[in-house]
Design an enzyme around this catalytic site. Structure first.
Site, mmCIF file in Angstrom:
data_model
loop_
_atom_site.group_PDB
_atom_site.id
_atom_site.type_symbol
_atom_site.label_atom_id
_atom_site.label_comp_id
_atom_site.label_asym_id
_atom_site.label_seq_id
_atom_site.Cartn_x
_atom_site.Cartn_y
_atom_site.Cartn_z
ATOM 1 N N ASP A 77 6.404 -1.319 11.988
ATOM 2 C CA ASP A 77 6.225 -0.043 11.284
ATOM 3 C C ASP A 77 4.980 0.595 11.894
ATOM 4 O O ASP A 77 3.861 0.260 11.526
ATOM 5 C CB ASP A 77 6.029 -0.281 9.784
ATOM 6 C CG ASP A 77 5.655 1.005 9.040
ATOM 7 O OD1 ASP A 77 5.628 2.074 9.674
ATOM 8 O OD2 ASP A 77 5.386 0.928 7.824
ATOM 9 N N TRP A 102 0.585 -8.760 11.717
ATOM 10 C CA TRP A 102 1.768 -8.980 10.919
ATOM 11 C C TRP A 102 2.776 -9.712 11.797
ATOM 12 O O TRP A 102 2.924 -9.412 12.980
ATOM 13 C CB TRP A 102 2.339 -7.644 10.445
ATOM 14 C CG TRP A 102 3.406 -7.827 9.417
ATOM 15 C CD1 TRP A 102 3.220 -8.199 8.117
ATOM 16 C CD2 TRP A 102 4.800 -7.682 9.597
ATOM 17 N NE1 TRP A 102 4.422 -8.296 7.472
ATOM 18 C CE2 TRP A 102 5.411 -7.989 8.350
ATOM 19 C CE3 TRP A 102 5.610 -7.335 10.667
ATOM 20 C CZ2 TRP A 102 6.783 -7.943 8.175
ATOM 21 C CZ3 TRP A 102 6.983 -7.292 10.489
ATOM 22 C CH2 TRP A 102 7.557 -7.590 9.250
ATOM 23 N N ASP A 121 -2.029 -4.223 15.377
ATOM 24 C CA ASP A 121 -2.442 -2.817 15.374
ATOM 25 C C ASP A 121 -3.595 -2.614 16.356
ATOM 26 O O ASP A 121 -4.442 -3.495 16.529
ATOM 27 C CB ASP A 121 -2.883 -2.398 13.963
ATOM 28 C CG ASP A 121 -1.697 -2.264 13.018
ATOM 29 O OD1 ASP A 121 -0.556 -2.232 13.501
ATOM 30 O OD2 ASP A 121 -1.925 -2.189 11.792
ATOM 31 N N TRP A 153 -3.773 -2.779 9.455
ATOM 32 C CA TRP A 153 -4.467 -4.048 9.694
ATOM 33 C C TRP A 153 -5.814 -3.851 10.377
ATOM 34 O O TRP A 153 -6.571 -4.799 10.538
ATOM 35 C CB TRP A 153 -3.576 -4.986 10.503
ATOM 36 C CG TRP A 153 -2.417 -5.467 9.695
ATOM 37 C CD1 TRP A 153 -1.111 -5.152 9.877
ATOM 38 C CD2 TRP A 153 -2.456 -6.322 8.547
ATOM 39 N NE1 TRP A 153 -0.338 -5.757 8.921
ATOM 40 C CE2 TRP A 153 -1.139 -6.480 8.095
ATOM 41 C CE3 TRP A 153 -3.482 -6.963 7.855
ATOM 42 C CZ2 TRP A 153 -0.821 -7.249 6.987
ATOM 43 C CZ3 TRP A 153 -3.164 -7.732 6.754
ATOM 44 C CH2 TRP A 153 -1.850 -7.866 6.334
ATOM 45 N N TYR A 163 -6.319 3.675 12.658
ATOM 46 C CA TYR A 163 -5.124 3.070 13.274
ATOM 47 C C TYR A 163 -4.567 3.989 14.354
ATOM 48 O O TYR A 163 -4.392 5.191 14.128
ATOM 49 C CB TYR A 163 -4.050 2.832 12.205
ATOM 50 C CG TYR A 163 -2.692 2.552 12.805
ATOM 51 C CD1 TYR A 163 -2.426 1.333 13.414
ATOM 52 C CD2 TYR A 163 -1.687 3.524 12.796
ATOM 53 C CE1 TYR A 163 -1.192 1.081 13.991
ATOM 54 C CE2 TYR A 163 -0.450 3.274 13.364
ATOM 55 C CZ TYR A 163 -0.208 2.053 13.965
ATOM 56 O OH TYR A 163 1.004 1.808 14.552
ATOM 57 N N THR A 166 0.743 0.209 17.667
ATOM 58 C CA THR A 166 0.991 -1.232 17.462
ATOM 59 C C THR A 166 1.612 -1.856 18.709
ATOM 60 O O THR A 166 2.537 -1.283 19.300
ATOM 61 C CB THR A 166 1.949 -1.441 16.257
ATOM 62 O OG1 THR A 166 1.402 -0.771 15.112
ATOM 63 C CG2 THR A 166 2.116 -2.910 15.924
HETATM 64 N N1 ABN Z 1 0.604 -1.611 10.608
HETATM 65 C C1 ABN Z 1 0.894 -0.291 10.944
HETATM 66 C C2 ABN Z 1 0.431 0.715 9.935
HETATM 67 C C3 ABN Z 1 -0.810 1.281 10.069
HETATM 68 C C4 ABN Z 1 -1.262 2.217 9.135
HETATM 69 C C5 ABN Z 1 -0.446 2.531 8.043
HETATM 70 C C6 ABN Z 1 0.807 1.945 7.929
HETATM 71 C C7 ABN Z 1 1.247 1.023 8.868
#
Ligand code: ABN
Length: 175
Positions: A77, A102, A121, A153, A163, A166
């Site tokens: 995700d 994850w 991430d 994360w 973020y 990923t």
């Molecule tokens: N692990 C990815 C992510 C980052 C920020 C918000 C949602 C999902």
């Protein structure tokens, strides 16, 4: 408090009598170097650069890693780092790999085997905005955070927790 001064003075003199200045400095330097290296060993294993590149057991793969259908992304995700200046396993320049990840299990159609994937991430820049991929196999609701992928994360990392994207690293075969 003179008795305390006397004890400190006597023990310092005893050490001085037993050891030369050079050996004392040598031991002090060794202790400092050792102490500074130790905390680096077990921390931030998630940040190791490109762990798969040198692995002779890396799986055979087919498909386009810049599309969400690629086999490694079954549990992801987030924004694919392959569209953001990084690769399948390495974060784009200027970002750092989150130490906490994850984990998912995906089926590799190229060899018919299941693999454990680590979704790391990449942190330190605002959201990449390209190739959003939200497949979520094995995802759980947010109230079970260690089984949920819908979570930033980067919050477990040092420095900037923004973020960016990923990466998807093969950890090993799922038995
Ligand atoms: N692990 C990815 C992510 C980052 C920020 C918000 C949602 C999902």
């Amino acid at each position: 408090m003179k008795w305390l001064d006397d004890i400190a003075e006597e023990s310092t003199r005893a050490v001085a009598r037993r050891s030369s200045r050079r050996s004392l400095l040598g031991r002090l330097a060794a202790t400092l170097v050792g102490a500074s290296a130790l905390p680096l060993l077990p921390i931030e294993r998630g940040a190791a650069a490109e762990p798969e590149k040198t692995d002779p057991n890396a799986p055979k793969e087919t498909g386009d890693p810049t599309t969400c259908e690629y086999w490694r992304y079954c549990g992801i995700d987030g924004f694919l780092c392959t569209c953001c200046g990084g690769s399948l396993t390495s974060c784009p320049p200027g970002t750092l790999t989150a130490a906490v990840t994850w984990i998912g299990t995906c089926h590799n159609p190229a060899d018919g085997k299941d693999y454990i994937l680590s979704y790391n991430d990449c942190c330190g820049k605002s959201g990449c905005g390209r190739c959003l991929c939200n497949r979520n196999e094995g995802d759980t609701p947010l109230y079970q955070p260690f089984l949920s992928n819908d979570y930033n994360w980067c919050v477990g990392s040092k420095g900037d927790i923004a973020y960016h994207c990923t990466v998807s690293r093969v950890v090993g075969l799922a038995k």
